[in-house]
Write a protein that holds these residues in place. Structure first.
Motif, PDB file in Angstrom:
ATOM      1  N   THR A  14       0.829  -1.212   0.000  1.00 39.13           N
ATOM      2  CA  THR A  14       0.000   0.000   0.000  1.00 39.13           C
ATOM      3  C   THR A  14       0.856   1.250   0.000  1.00 39.13           C
ATOM      4  OG1 THR A  14      -1.750  -1.159   1.197  1.00 39.13           O
ATOM      5  CG2 THR A  14      -1.800   1.241   1.259  1.00 39.13           C
ATOM      6  N   ILE A  15       1.911   1.256   0.835  1.00 35.04           N
ATOM      7  CA  ILE A  15       2.778   2.436   0.920  1.00 35.04           C
ATOM      8  C   ILE A  15       3.554   2.624  -0.376  1.00 35.04           C
ATOM      9  CG2 ILE A  15       4.774   3.420   2.131  1.00 35.04           C
ATOM     10  CD1 ILE A  15       3.730   1.972   4.662  1.00 35.04           C
ATOM     11  N   ALA A  18       1.440   4.251  -2.802  1.00 39.12           N
ATOM     12  CA  ALA A  18       1.024   5.609  -2.446  1.00 39.12           C
ATOM     13  C   ALA A  18       2.128   6.648  -2.632  1.00 39.12           C
ATOM     14  CB  ALA A  18       0.551   5.630  -0.991  1.00 39.12           C
ATOM     15  N   VAL A  19       3.395   6.228  -2.545  1.00 43.17           N
ATOM     16  CA  VAL A  19       4.486   7.202  -2.646  1.00 43.17           C
ATOM     17  C   VAL A  19       4.886   7.392  -4.111  1.00 43.17           C
ATOM     18  CG1 VAL A  19       5.327   6.588  -0.351  1.00 43.17           C
ATOM     19  CG2 VAL A  19       6.322   5.480  -2.356  1.00 43.17           C
ATOM     20  N   LEU A  51       3.774  14.083   2.730  1.00 40.00           N
ATOM     21  CA  LEU A  51       3.675  12.660   2.400  1.00 40.00           C
ATOM     22  C   LEU A  51       3.442  11.798   3.648  1.00 40.00           C
ATOM     23  CD1 LEU A  51       3.732  10.557   0.207  1.00 40.00           C
ATOM     24  CD2 LEU A  51       6.249  10.552   0.309  1.00 40.00           C
ATOM     25  N   ASP A  54      -0.031  12.384   5.090  1.00 38.50           N
ATOM     26  CA  ASP A  54      -1.069  11.770   4.255  1.00 38.50           C
ATOM     27  C   ASP A  54      -1.104  10.253   4.460  1.00 38.50           C
ATOM     28  OD1 ASP A  54      -1.686  14.268   3.309  1.00 38.50           O
ATOM     29  OD2 ASP A  54      -0.601  14.035   1.411  1.00 38.50           O
ATOM     30  N   LEU A  55       0.080   9.638   4.566  1.00 38.80           N
ATOM     31  CA  LEU A  55       0.132   8.193   4.791  1.00 38.80           C
ATOM     32  C   LEU A  55      -0.469   7.829   6.149  1.00 38.80           C
ATOM     33  CD1 LEU A  55       3.687   7.203   3.463  1.00 38.80           C
ATOM     34  CD2 LEU A  55       1.488   6.404   2.567  1.00 38.80           C
ATOM     35  N   GLN A  58      -4.167   8.055   5.893  1.00 41.17           N
ATOM     36  CA  GLN A  58      -4.738   6.972   5.084  1.00 41.17           C
ATOM     37  C   GLN A  58      -4.724   5.640   5.837  1.00 41.17           C
ATOM     38  OE1 GLN A  58      -2.751   6.414   1.301  1.00 41.17           O
ATOM     39  NE2 GLN A  58      -3.605   4.372   1.006  1.00 41.17           N
ATOM     40  N   LEU A  59      -3.610   5.362   6.526  1.00 43.24           N
ATOM     41  CA  LEU A  59      -3.460   4.069   7.198  1.00 43.24           C
ATOM     42  C   LEU A  59      -3.954   4.094   8.639  1.00 43.24           C
ATOM     43  CD1 LEU A  59       0.127   3.226   5.903  1.00 43.24           C
ATOM     44  CD2 LEU A  59      -2.052   2.409   4.986  1.00 43.24           C
TER      45      LEU A  59
END
Length: 638
Positions: A14-15, A18-19, A51, A54-55, A58-59
């Motif tokens: 997922t990460i 996303a990056v 970043l 945001d992560l 999201q997580l």
């Protein structure tokens, strides 16, 4: 592959998705409640300031980004880059590079300048140096406790990472039960003051909240019952410590003697103060010829297993429990512990010890929460007539007592808790002398008071706003006033002070249960010109309570297990209003203005009269179901 490994693999994917494509993710792992992301491109990560945030959003996890050790620049080059970024006014005193994690610990006199607005300087450090910065404060007053804790944790970094990884996997394991219930078992401090200990349990998890001793007694919490250590130390998933006073913390290290190997959640200053107070607890026991319940190695284990949390941080501590600590206004780092259980199933708050109004040292206790169905509330001053003097009146009374004693050429002896009340009294005395309200004279600090004061100045962000700002400026730091003298010359110095000119002595222990106050009683007890002033709570069964109640002859140890009787001629005064506890009105106001107001309240940490009278009053005034439980009662809430 375990469920946690599968979870980490999914998070890695997922990460990575996303990056940006030019940022690599080499490893993802849990360390305690945090998710740690390793990358070969730390500078690119740092350039994208949003970043990480945001992560995390999201997580729904706390995220730390670290450079992969393979891409680290040499520490000497990194040092140059770090120092180019940090302004000189920050007063950097040490840089410590840890190549195993890619972190650089920056110790500075003004950490705020190293952090920068909204973390801007930290991001610039990571961007320029490629190392992950961690910032700590250089104590304005040198503290051996803070120094020893930091050095110890530095030596234990590898072992500590193993502990954190194990804890992280435990927190994020799969749930093992489909049942839903919440229970609280009282292991101590019910219808009594001291030996605070509770078990908060669900089908998944058992949390121990506090584990203290009882001042003036050998009674300890009922840790041997099946809900606690009776089924083995691994029966407990985590410990939450509300604050460092010994009636809440003294037996936390004992858990490690019996094989506990899990985390302790508390604030950073509470961790340091716990180390200071429990080591002194062992020292006093040895000096009094008692067998300590554990040794100093267990204190170090407790420190090594502590995961510090900041006020307001929502933290996963079990698969079904989130913990948030809030300011309790009692002592440095003291917290109200709020537990969010399940997916919105139930919320419980443990007040620990609270002070609702602002004091010279602290902002008042927080009582605004997203949800609380049950409150476990201290009741130390919960009795019908337990109203304390207004703080301004209390200060005026103390100054009056000092002036009267000085006029007759006597000394003022104040037994005080090393943590909290001593610093409060120091602030009052410093201001009174500065304003000419009492004569200038030496203020002698005996026992752990000076060391505890140094810890206070290390963590000014936990103090009242205006005091914090004063500590940031050496010329305005009230704790650096020239009147304060640390007593470190033993009996010879105490004798010289007793024989000398008028002075004020603050000495531990606050309830006259041992420590240097016993020596001061021998020196000043027979002096009718001197005054002994009680400024804090004296628990039933303590020598302080007996002297306060009129005892004029007390036992004094003469060595070899023998004791003698000492006649007291010293004047004895009590100045109410300096307690770190809310009085009856403060406790009622805390509940009255609490948002939201709880459905149930357990009144604890007060004698039988106080808990029952507070319980009755809260029920009748606010139509809340209230209880004054006995020890070993269990309450089911769902």
């Amino acid at each position: 592959m375990s469920a946690v490994d599968r979870q980490l693999e999914e998070l890695h994917e997922t990460i990575t998705e996303a990056v940006p494509a030019d940022i690599s993710v080499t490893e993802v792992k849990y360390e305690g409640p945090e998710l740690v992301v390793y990358t070969r491109d730390p500078k690119r990560f740092a350039r994208n300031g949003d970043l990480i945030r945001d992560l995390a959003s999201q997580l729904r996890k706390r995220i730390t980004v670290r450079p992969d050790p393979a891409v680290l620049s040499r520490p000497d080059k990194a040092r140059e880059a770090v120092m180019r970024v940090i302004p000189d006014e920050a007063g950097v005193t040490d840089l410590d590079f840890h190549e195993d994690t890619g972190e650089v610990v920056i110790e500075a006199e003004k950490p705020g300048l190293v952090i920068g607005r909204h973390g801007s300087t930290l991001r610039e450090i990571a961007q320029e140096a490629g190392w992950t910065p961690e910032v700590v404060r250089t104590p304005p007053i040198e503290s051996s406790t803070v120094s020893n804790v930091r050095n110890f944790l530095k030596q234990q970094r590898e072992e500590r990472r193993d502990i954190l990884e194990r804890v992280g996997r435990q927190i994020h394991r799969e749930k093992m039960s489909d049942e839903e219930w919440v229970r609280i078992t009282t292991l101590g401090c019910s219808r009594e003051v001291g030996r605070a200990a509770f078990i908060l349990s669900t089908p998944e998890t058992r949390i121990l909240v506090d584990a203290g001793d009882k001042p003036g007694s050998d009674d300890v919490p009922y840790l041997q019952v099946p809900e606690a250590l009776g089924a083995g130390a691994t029966n407990i998933d985590a410990v939450v410590l509300t604050h460092a006073h010994l009636d809440h913390s003294a037996l936390v290290p004992l858990l490690f003697k019996y094989g506990y190997d899990g985390p302790i959640y508390t604030t950073e200053p509470t961790r340091d103060l716990m180390g200071l107070l429990t080591l002194d607890y062992l020292d006093v026991a040895a000096k009094e010829g008692r067998t300590p319940p554990y040794d100093s190695e267990m204190v170090r284990e407790a420190i090594n297993h502590t995961i510090p949390l900041e006020y307001g941080d929502v933290t996963d501590i079990a698969p079904d429990i989130k913990l948030t600590l809030h300011n309790a206004g009692h002592i440095l780092g003291s917290s109200i512990s709020h537990f969010h259980i399940g997916d919105g199933l139930y919320n419980v708050a443990f007040s620990g010890d609270i002070h609702y109004e602002d004091t010279r040292l602290f902002n008042g206790a927080v009582n605004d929460f997203p949800r609380v169905e049950t409150l476990v509330l201290e009741s130390t001053y919960g009795g019908r007539n337990d109203y304390q003097t207004d703080q301004a009146d209390a200060e005026a009374h103390l100054k009056e007592v000092i002036n009267e004693t000085v006029e007759q050429d006597g000394k003022v002896l104040i037994p005080a808790f090393a943590v909290g009340r001593s610093q409060e009294i120091m602030l009052v005395l410093e201001e009174a002398m500065r304003k000419g309200e009492i004569p200038e004279m030496p203020i002698h600090l005996d026992g752990m008071i000076w060391e505890a004061t140094a810890i206070h100045t290390t963590y000014p962000e936990y103090l009242r706003d205006d005091l914090r700002d004063r500590i940031f400026h050496d010329d305005k730091n009230p704790f650096l006033a020239e009147q304060f003298n640390q007593v470190d010359g033993g009996e010879d110095e105490r004798q010289d002070i007793a024989d000398g000119d008028p002075a004020i002595i603050l000495s531990t222990s606050g309830m006259v249960t041992g420590g240097p106050i016993m020596s001061w009683l021998e020196h000043l007890g027979p002096d009718p010109k001197s005054t002994m002033v009680f400024v804090g709570y004296q628990a039933q069964g303590t020598l302080g309570r007996r002297i306060q109640s009129g005892w004029d002859e007390i036992p004094i140890s003469s060595g070899g297990g023998r004791s003698e009787r000492l006649s007291l001629e010293v004047d004895v005064e009590t100045v109410d209003g300096f307690s770190g506890h809310a009085d009856r009105q403060g406790l009622e106001d805390f509940v009255k203005t609490m948002n939201p107001r709880p459905e149930k309240i357990l009144c604890v940490h007060g004698d039988e009269r106080s808990t029952q009278e507070l319980s009755s009053a809260l029920y009748h005034k606010y139509d809340i179901r209230t209880f004054a439980p006995k020890n070993l009662e269990t309450f089911r809430f769902v």
